[in-house]
Scaffold this motif. Structure first.
Motif, short mmCIF file in Angstrom:
data_model
loop_
_atom_site.label_atom_id
_atom_site.label_comp_id
_atom_site.label_asym_id
_atom_site.label_seq_id
_atom_site.Cartn_x
_atom_site.Cartn_y
_atom_site.Cartn_z
N HIS A 271 -17.53 14.66 -22.49
CA HIS A 271 -16.42 14.92 -21.56
C HIS A 271 -16.26 13.80 -20.54
O HIS A 271 -15.27 13.71 -19.84
N ASP A 272 -17.28 12.94 -20.42
CA ASP A 272 -17.21 11.81 -19.48
C ASP A 272 -16.28 10.74 -20.07
O ASP A 272 -16.47 10.31 -21.20
N PRO A 273 -15.26 10.32 -19.30
CA PRO A 273 -14.34 9.30 -19.83
C PRO A 273 -15.06 8.01 -20.25
O PRO A 273 -14.57 7.28 -21.11
N LEU A 279 -17.52 4.02 -26.87
CA LEU A 279 -17.20 4.04 -28.30
C LEU A 279 -16.30 2.86 -28.67
O LEU A 279 -16.50 2.19 -29.69
N ARG A 280 -15.33 2.59 -27.80
CA ARG A 280 -14.42 1.49 -28.07
C ARG A 280 -15.16 0.13 -28.01
O ARG A 280 -15.01 -0.72 -28.88
N ASP A 281 -15.99 -0.03 -26.98
CA ASP A 281 -16.74 -1.29 -26.86
C ASP A 281 -17.66 -1.50 -28.06
O ASP A 281 -17.80 -2.62 -28.57
N ILE A 282 -18.32 -0.42 -28.49
CA ILE A 282 -19.23 -0.53 -29.63
C ILE A 282 -18.45 -0.88 -30.89
O ILE A 282 -18.86 -1.74 -31.68
N ALA A 283 -17.30 -0.23 -31.05
CA ALA A 283 -16.48 -0.50 -32.24
C ALA A 283 -16.06 -1.97 -32.28
O ALA A 283 -16.06 -2.60 -33.35
N ARG A 284 -15.71 -2.51 -31.14
CA ARG A 284 -15.31 -3.93 -31.11
C ARG A 284 -16.47 -4.82 -31.55
O ARG A 284 -16.26 -5.79 -32.28
N ILE A 285 -17.67 -4.49 -31.10
CA ILE A 285 -18.82 -5.30 -31.51
C ILE A 285 -19.10 -5.12 -33.00
O ILE A 285 -19.42 -6.07 -33.71
N GLU A 286 -18.95 -3.89 -33.47
CA GLU A 286 -19.15 -3.66 -34.91
C GLU A 286 -18.19 -4.50 -35.75
O GLU A 286 -18.56 -5.03 -36.80
N GLY B 360 -22.94 3.00 -9.31
CA GLY B 360 -21.91 2.94 -10.36
C GLY B 360 -21.60 1.51 -10.77
O GLY B 360 -21.42 0.65 -9.92
N ASP B 361 -21.53 1.31 -12.07
CA ASP B 361 -21.30 -0.06 -12.57
C ASP B 361 -19.80 -0.40 -12.56
O ASP B 361 -18.96 0.46 -12.30
N PRO B 362 -19.45 -1.66 -12.80
CA PRO B 362 -18.05 -2.07 -12.72
C PRO B 362 -17.13 -1.27 -13.65
O PRO B 362 -15.98 -0.99 -13.29
N ALA B 363 -17.63 -0.87 -14.81
CA ALA B 363 -16.80 -0.09 -15.74
C ALA B 363 -16.53 1.29 -15.17
O ALA B 363 -15.42 1.83 -15.29
N PHE B 364 -17.53 1.89 -14.55
CA PHE B 364 -17.35 3.21 -13.92
C PHE B 364 -16.30 3.13 -12.82
O PHE B 364 -15.42 3.98 -12.70
N HIS B 365 -16.40 2.08 -12.01
CA HIS B 365 -15.51 2.00 -10.86
C HIS B 365 -14.08 1.60 -11.21
O HIS B 365 -13.15 2.00 -10.51
N VAL B 366 -13.90 0.85 -12.26
CA VAL B 366 -12.52 0.51 -12.62
C VAL B 366 -11.81 1.77 -13.10
O VAL B 366 -10.63 1.99 -12.83
N LEU B 367 -12.57 2.64 -13.77
CA LEU B 367 -12.01 3.90 -14.23
C LEU B 367 -11.67 4.81 -13.04
O LEU B 367 -10.62 5.45 -12.99
N ARG B 368 -12.57 4.85 -12.08
CA ARG B 368 -12.34 5.65 -10.88
C ARG B 368 -11.12 5.13 -10.11
O ARG B 368 -10.31 5.90 -9.60
N TYR B 369 -10.99 3.82 -10.09
CA TYR B 369 -9.84 3.19 -9.44
C TYR B 369 -8.55 3.67 -10.10
O TYR B 369 -7.59 4.04 -9.43
N ALA B 370 -8.56 3.70 -11.42
CA ALA B 370 -7.37 4.16 -12.16
C ALA B 370 -7.12 5.64 -11.92
O ALA B 370 -5.98 6.07 -11.71
N GLN B 371 -8.19 6.43 -11.93
CA GLN B 371 -8.03 7.88 -11.78
C GLN B 371 -7.54 8.26 -10.39
O GLN B 371 -6.73 9.16 -10.24
#
Lengths: 393, 376
Positions: A271-273, A279-286, B360-371
């Motif tokens: 449920h975590d975005p 999944l997308r990042d892993i797919a790109r590496i695959e 929180g890492d940069p990927a977490f925070h960019v998502l929070r920024y969008a949300q």
């Protein structure tokens, strides 16, 4: 992805797979084989392959190679790396061995090759110096002839696993007046010689893989010169070509992607975005791996037909190392807060390490993998090679 | 938008610079990190003497009233010198929370000890399942007389082995992810039922897994306001950590530029190669953008702007990616030397990597920024 295998080759693949499953030593299955094994432990698999006659796939049969075809060699490489086995020491088997049987004299072949195969001699590489990294032709370590000996003085660096080594193969300057490439010789030096000192270099992951090697008035018998004096550059280049062939690292990358997927599953709820992002990042590496693997298969097929692949090794080196760096980075990211912890070296059960076991080596792997785009000819140098040799720029 | 610093702020910066230049060179830091304790009491006291531990606090609680801009100035210099001592944990996190939500008695009881350098603190909010979610808390607290009894486990608590006191988030009501049921507690690190398992972090700090078994704690502020308080605390922490990161980036860029002008290969300095020139230009641009965003964020923090949470996440992300790029390229351009423990470059790299994980890492925070934008 698989090659279209003939039935003989398919049978060979099954044989290799079964042999690994039955014989790979359990005690070599440690969290990080590159840093956690003793010298003796890391030689266990080497000795098993030696006894089987499979230790040196690259070598001609008359020197102890198994006499495999290019396709069989590729299958062996693929199977061993997919299974996560620790490769035999490259400096011995892949690097100095072929130089000795290609350019060495009969006495040298008799003396050194059997002990390389058996694992009795452990070799390290004396190439880089503090002032000579990418630009190897500027090596300054001097070898001056004195009767039937050379007197060697200099400082080698980034010498991998020199702390275990019995021998070092060195590029030394024998003609200070010649042009940089033409005054170099290829010398084999016993690490027990008086005047050889090894000093550890600790890297940013805390491990001890590389060393400085100081050579002070080391007396080296002339019989340890490989080939002709001042022709060492030719042999060095030959050897570097071998170094880069296995750098695509498809098997290793595939294995680490498998682990990464399990980690993401365990660490990040669906449920975590962030889950979808991973999944997308892993797919790109695959897909990167798939494309590189397809390229490797295409090159192998060409080689099997006798076509020279040119500097394909540079392409493999660039993409293979970039891919593996991305995987280690993503893995480090996947473990979240646990990425702040790092194992202490030397590894000991006395040190407490937090978090699930699959997270324990993620930090050190991420840090250690930074070296991949630097060593073995930096990725910038590899791009120069392609620009020049392929694109004609 | 370049900040015109006041005379006081300039003085603060030059006095921190002087102190660190005289007393905190890389060798000294290395010895501190390798020491038994892992941080330096002596240097901590020097920070207190100079007023750094008082700088951001308001004058009502005995501080110097410098607010987030003084924190930015101090942390930027700390980033340049890789200062290991728990300024963020003690002053920014714990001090900030106590000042924000503590009762008058709690402020009086705890803040003087922070300012005079006698007490250090750590903030225990992360748990095994929490990842970067401040509200995902399973540790529980139940009331008993005037105190609360805490049970559960906290993970990856930076500076906990050094701390005298902890601020711990624990659940007073609701289920595991109920934001309104979390409260904050002050817990004596040496209290009965508090057990630490210590370890070293990637950037040379000490951290601990903390187990709480019927440990006694004192409610900080009101029941149920823990997550809201932690969110504001995180915004301030981001201001501080980004300043530290930008300070480190600046040092990496100078070191790399200097190296490229002296290191020779192929008969010339490596800085003369166009591919490396362009790389260093990109590193320069990354640093400039990060510095600008850092100032923008801290001005907003000082003004208490409405859009702060979103800006904080944006900055954490953008500066985090910039820092990662600069750090990785600084190692790359230093070649093998960049990989060594001996050179400071790798240590800046590791500090930036740690900053990128904290809160929180940069990927977490960019998502929070969008949300947060979508929610507005």
């Amino acid at each position: 992805m698989e090659l279209n295998l003939s039935s003989e080759d398919a049978a060979f693949r099954d044989e290799v797979r079964a042999f690994i499953a039955e014989n790979y030593p359990a005690e070599m299955r440690v969290p990080n084989p590159e840093t956690d094994l003793t010298k003796e432990q890391s030689l266990l698999w080497h000795r098993i392959l030696y006894n089987k006659g499979w230790i040196a796939p690259l070598w001609p049969k008359k020197y102890g190679g198994p006499g495999w075809s290019i396709t069989q060699r590729f299958i062996f490489e693929q199977e061993t790396s997919r299974a996560g086995t620790l490769p035999p020491l490259a400096f011995s088997v892949t690097m100095v061995g072929p130089v000795i049987y290609t350019f060495g004299n009969e006495a040298q072949k008799r003396r050194f090759l059997p002990r390389i195969l058996s694992g009795d001699d452990w070799w390290c590489q004396g190439y880089s110096e503090p002032g000579s990294g990418s630009d190897l032709a500027t090596v300054r370590t001097k070898a001056v002839r004195d009767g039937d000996h050379y007197i060697v003085n200099g400082h080698k660096t980034w010498t991998t696993l020199a702390q275990h080594a019995d021998w070092i193969f060195c590029l030394v300057r024998t003609d200070p007046n010649a042009k940089p490439q033409s005054g170099i010789s290829f010398l084999l030096i016993d690490m027990k010689s008086p005047g050889v000192t090894v000093r550890p270099i600790i890297t940013i992951d805390g491990s001890h893989e590389v060393n400085d090697v100081f050579l002070e008035n080391v007396r080296v018998p002339v019989e340890n010169l490989v080939g002709e004096e001042n022709k060492g550059w030719t042999y060095a280049k030959f050897l570097l070509g071998n170094e880069r062939t296995s750098m695509a690292g498809i098997g290793r990358s595939t294995r680490y992607i498998g682990k990464l997927k399990q980690i993401v599953k365990a660490e990040i709820p669906a449920h975590d975005p962030a889950h979808l992002e991973f999944l997308r990042d892993i797919a790109r590496i695959e897909l990167d791996v798939l494309a590189l693997e397809a390229t490797e298969l295409r090159v192998v097929a060409q080689m099997a037909r006798g076509i020279d692949p040119g500097p394909a090794a540079s392409l493999f080196k660039i993409r293979g190392t970039e891919i593996f760096q991305s995987i280690t980075e993503l893995t480090h990211r996947a473990i979240g807060n646990y990425g702040l912890a790092i194992r202490e070296h030397p590894i000991s059960t006395n040190h407490f390490m937090p978090g699930p076991e699959y997270a324990h080596t993620a930090s050190e792997k991420y840090l250690n993998a930074r070296k991949l785009s630097i060593y073995g000819g930096s990725n910038e140098i590899q791009r120069n090679i392609i620009a020049k040799a392929v694109l004609g720029l | 938008m370049d900040i015109q610093f006041t005379e006081e702020q300039d003085m603060l910066r030059s006095s921190v610079q002087r102190l660190l230049r005289d007393q905190y060179d890389f060798d000294t830091r290395r010895k501190i990190v390798a020491s038994e304790q892992g941080f330096s009491r002596k240097h901590w006291e020097a920070f207190a003497e100079l007023g750094l531990l008082a700088a951001p606090f308001s004058e009502e609680v005995g501080g110097l009233g410098g607010g987030p801009l003084s924190t930015m100035i101090i942390m930027h210099e700390f980033g340049r010198h890789l200062v290991i001592e728990p300024f963020v944990e003690t002053v920014v996190l714990a001090g900030g929370l106590i000042e924000q939500i503590g009762t008058p008695e709690q402020k009086q009881a705890f803040i003087p000890g922070i300012i005079d350098g006698t007490k250090t603190w750590a903030l225990a909010w992360t748990e095994k399942e929490s990842r970067f979610d401040l509200g995902n808390v399973t540790t529980t607290a139940r009331r008993e007389g005037n105190d609360y009894i805490l049970s559960g486990a906290k993970t990856m608590v930076i500076a906990a082995p050094w701390a005298d006191d902890l601020i711990v988030s624990a659940r007073t009501s609701g289920d595991d992810r109920d934001r309104g049921g979390v409260s904050l507690f002050v817990v004596d690190r040496r209290a009965a039922g508090v057990d630490l398992q210590s370890f070293k972090t990637i950037d040379g700090r000490r951290a601990a897994e903390i187990s709480l078994r019927e440990a006694r704690g004192q409610l900080l502020g009101l029941e149920g306001e823990g997550v809201a308080a932690l969110e504001a605390c995180r915004d301030r922490a981001i201001g501080a950590l980004c300043a530290e990161g930008v300070g480190a980036m600046g040092e990496l860029n100078s070191a790399t530029l200097e190296y490229s002008k002296t290191r020779k290969q192929f008969g010339t300095t490596i800085g003369s190669f166009q591919v490396l020139q362009h790389r260093m230009v990109d590193m320069f641009i990354a640093h400039q953008e990060a510095l600008s965003l850092l100032q923008h964020l801290n001005l907003s923090l000082a003004a208490g702007d409405v859009g702060l949470p979103r800006l904080a996440s944006g900055a954490k992300s953008k500066i985090g990616y910039a820092g990662k790029f600069v750090a990785e390229q600084a190692v790359q351009l230093h070649g093998g030397m960049g990989m060594t423990d001996e050179l400071n470059v790798g240590h800046y790299f590791k500090r930036i990597s740690s900053i990128n994980i904290q809160f929180g890492d940069p990927a977490f925070h960019v998502l929070r920024y969008a949300q947060l934008d979508a929610a507005a």
